[in-house]
Design an enzyme around this catalytic site. Structure first.
Site, PDB file in Angstrom:
ATOM      1  N   LYS A   1       3.705  11.196  11.906  1.00 28.62           N
ATOM      2  CA  LYS A   1       2.298  11.434  11.546  1.00 28.62           C
ATOM      3  C   LYS A   1       1.745  10.274  10.731  1.00 28.62           C
ATOM      4  O   LYS A   1       0.645   9.796  10.984  1.00 28.62           O
ATOM      5  CB  LYS A   1       2.150  12.743  10.760  1.00 28.62           C
ATOM      6  CG  LYS A   1       2.332  13.977  11.593  1.00 28.62           C
ATOM      7  CD  LYS A   1       2.166  15.232  10.749  1.00 28.62           C
ATOM      8  CE  LYS A   1       2.450  16.473  11.575  1.00 28.62           C
ATOM      9  NZ  LYS A   1       2.317  17.688  10.770  1.00 28.62           N
ATOM     10  N   ALA A   2       2.515   9.819   9.755  1.00 29.92           N
ATOM     11  CA  ALA A   2       2.058   8.697   8.921  1.00 29.92           C
ATOM     12  C   ALA A   2       1.939   7.423   9.754  1.00 29.92           C
ATOM     13  O   ALA A   2       0.940   6.699   9.643  1.00 29.92           O
ATOM     14  CB  ALA A   2       3.013   8.481   7.753  1.00 29.92           C
ATOM     15  N   ILE A   3       2.922   7.152  10.585  1.00 26.39           N
ATOM     16  CA  ILE A   3       2.884   5.953  11.423  1.00 26.39           C
ATOM     17  C   ILE A   3       1.660   5.993  12.338  1.00 26.39           C
ATOM     18  O   ILE A   3       0.976   4.978  12.514  1.00 26.39           O
ATOM     19  CB  ILE A   3       4.199   5.786  12.210  1.00 26.39           C
ATOM     20  CG1 ILE A   3       5.334   5.450  11.226  1.00 26.39           C
ATOM     21  CG2 ILE A   3       4.064   4.717  13.292  1.00 26.39           C
ATOM     22  CD1 ILE A   3       6.723   5.473  11.827  1.00 26.39           C
TER      23      ILE A   3
ATOM     24  N   ILE B   1       0.588   5.728  -0.457  1.00 26.56           N
ATOM     25  CA  ILE B   1      -0.331   6.866  -0.470  1.00 26.56           C
ATOM     26  C   ILE B   1       0.471   8.155  -0.589  1.00 26.56           C
ATOM     27  O   ILE B   1       1.580   8.262  -0.053  1.00 26.56           O
ATOM     28  CB  ILE B   1      -1.203   6.876   0.808  1.00 26.56           C
ATOM     29  CG1 ILE B   1      -2.216   8.032   0.782  1.00 26.56           C
ATOM     30  CG2 ILE B   1      -0.348   6.912   2.056  1.00 26.56           C
ATOM     31  CD1 ILE B   1      -3.219   7.974   1.919  1.00 26.56           C
TER      32      ILE B   1
ATOM     33  N   LYS C   1      -3.606   3.823  13.587  1.00 25.45           N
ATOM     34  CA  LYS C   1      -5.031   4.100  13.802  1.00 25.45           C
ATOM     35  C   LYS C   1      -5.893   3.255  12.863  1.00 25.45           C
ATOM     36  O   LYS C   1      -6.988   2.817  13.238  1.00 25.45           O
ATOM     37  CB  LYS C   1      -5.280   5.595  13.569  1.00 25.45           C
ATOM     38  CG  LYS C   1      -6.642   6.084  13.946  1.00 25.45           C
ATOM     39  CD  LYS C   1      -6.705   7.603  13.804  1.00 25.45           C
ATOM     40  CE  LYS C   1      -8.085   8.125  14.092  1.00 25.45           C
ATOM     41  NZ  LYS C   1      -8.165   9.580  13.954  1.00 25.45           N
TER      42      LYS C   1
ATOM     43  N   PHE D   1       0.849  -1.188   0.000  1.00 24.99           N
ATOM     44  CA  PHE D   1       0.000   0.000   0.000  1.00 24.99           C
ATOM     45  C   PHE D   1       0.884   1.236   0.000  1.00 24.99           C
ATOM     46  O   PHE D   1       1.837   1.327   0.766  1.00 24.99           O
ATOM     47  CB  PHE D   1      -0.889   0.000   1.254  1.00 24.99           C
ATOM     48  CG  PHE D   1      -1.572   1.303   1.539  1.00 24.99           C
ATOM     49  CD1 PHE D   1      -2.577   1.771   0.712  1.00 24.99           C
ATOM     50  CD2 PHE D   1      -1.204   2.070   2.634  1.00 24.99           C
ATOM     51  CE1 PHE D   1      -3.216   2.970   0.972  1.00 24.99           C
ATOM     52  CE2 PHE D   1      -1.834   3.268   2.907  1.00 24.99           C
ATOM     53  CZ  PHE D   1      -2.841   3.727   2.079  1.00 24.99           C
TER      54      PHE D   1
ATOM     55  N   ILE E   1      -1.212   7.471  11.717  1.00 22.20           N
ATOM     56  CA  ILE E   1      -2.379   7.200  10.862  1.00 22.20           C
ATOM     57  C   ILE E   1      -2.481   5.704  10.563  1.00 22.20           C
ATOM     58  O   ILE E   1      -3.559   5.115  10.666  1.00 22.20           O
ATOM     59  CB  ILE E   1      -2.300   8.022   9.556  1.00 22.20           C
ATOM     60  CG1 ILE E   1      -2.540   9.496   9.872  1.00 22.20           C
ATOM     61  CG2 ILE E   1      -3.299   7.512   8.515  1.00 22.20           C
ATOM     62  CD1 ILE E   1      -2.152  10.442   8.759  1.00 22.20           C
ATOM     63  N   TYR E   2      -1.355   5.089  10.211  1.00 22.53           N
ATOM     64  CA  TYR E   2      -1.376   3.667   9.888  1.00 22.53           C
ATOM     65  C   TYR E   2      -1.764   2.824  11.105  1.00 22.53           C
ATOM     66  O   TYR E   2      -2.534   1.876  10.985  1.00 22.53           O
ATOM     67  CB  TYR E   2      -0.031   3.210   9.326  1.00 22.53           C
ATOM     68  CG  TYR E   2       0.385   3.943   8.074  1.00 22.53           C
ATOM     69  CD1 TYR E   2      -0.541   4.277   7.082  1.00 22.53           C
ATOM     70  CD2 TYR E   2       1.702   4.325   7.861  1.00 22.53           C
ATOM     71  CE1 TYR E   2      -0.168   4.951   5.936  1.00 22.53           C
ATOM     72  CE2 TYR E   2       2.089   5.002   6.713  1.00 22.53           C
ATOM     73  CZ  TYR E   2       1.147   5.314   5.761  1.00 22.53           C
ATOM     74  OH  TYR E   2       1.522   5.981   4.620  1.00 22.53           O
TER      75      TYR E   2
END
Length: 170
Positions: free
Chosen positions: A128-130, A86, A135, A84, A132-133
């Protein structure tokens, strides 16, 4: 009435939008790539890969507005897994689109493609990305030391994954 955020298939007329993203140094540093991609190169790649069964590329959109790019890459139908990726337009960041895009991609991967596992690679400093992932249900599988050279320094990468069963339990 608010328009829903959704995914639609990448089309050739989206390439100028992608050209802008692929040439943004800040965006590409998180993809561990140099911000150097010509429009002709994108068009050639699109023409060669538009029927590739091992890739699904989507534009994240709200109405007609383009918000970013979502990809399922290296789709392996034998082992039922895919990577994945993004990319959210920097202008659109901070609006919650990344979590929505991640959930939409997971739903497509597990419901439409019947994949067993979805994984990703993220820069360890991209907190921030970690977040989100995590979550969305992804968990850390491994840390790769000095995996990528970005802006003059080596960066550790983290491999995260989620399994179909865990997605449906959530």
């Amino acid at each position: 009435m608010d328009e829903a955020v959704g995914l639609r298939t990448l089309e050739k007329d989206d390439l100028e939008f992608l050209h802008t993203l692929y040439n943004n140094g800040e965006v590409m540093s998180y993809w561990f790539e140099e911000p150097y991609k010509s429009l002709a190169e994108l068009q050639d790649s699109y023409d060669k890969n538009m029927s590739n069964p091992h890739e699904r590329r989507f534009i994240l959109k709200k109405g007609e507005e383009k918000l970013g790019l979502v990809e399922l890459a290296s789709i392996d139908y034998v082992h039922r897994k895919a990577e994945f990726t993004i990319m959210i337009d920097p202008v659109q960041q901070g609006n919650g689109y990344a979590i929505t895009a991640t959930q939409l991609a997971m739903n497509y991967a597990f419901s439409n493609l019947n994949l067993h596992k979805l994984y990703l690679v993220v820069d360890q400093i991209n907190e921030k990305a970690i977040h989100i992932y995590r979550k969305a249900g992804f968990e850390v599988e491994a840390e790769l030391k000095d995996e990528f050279f970005v802006k003059g320094a080596y960066h550790n990468a983290v491999i995260m994954s989620i399994f179909q069963d865990d997605f449906y339990k959530a």
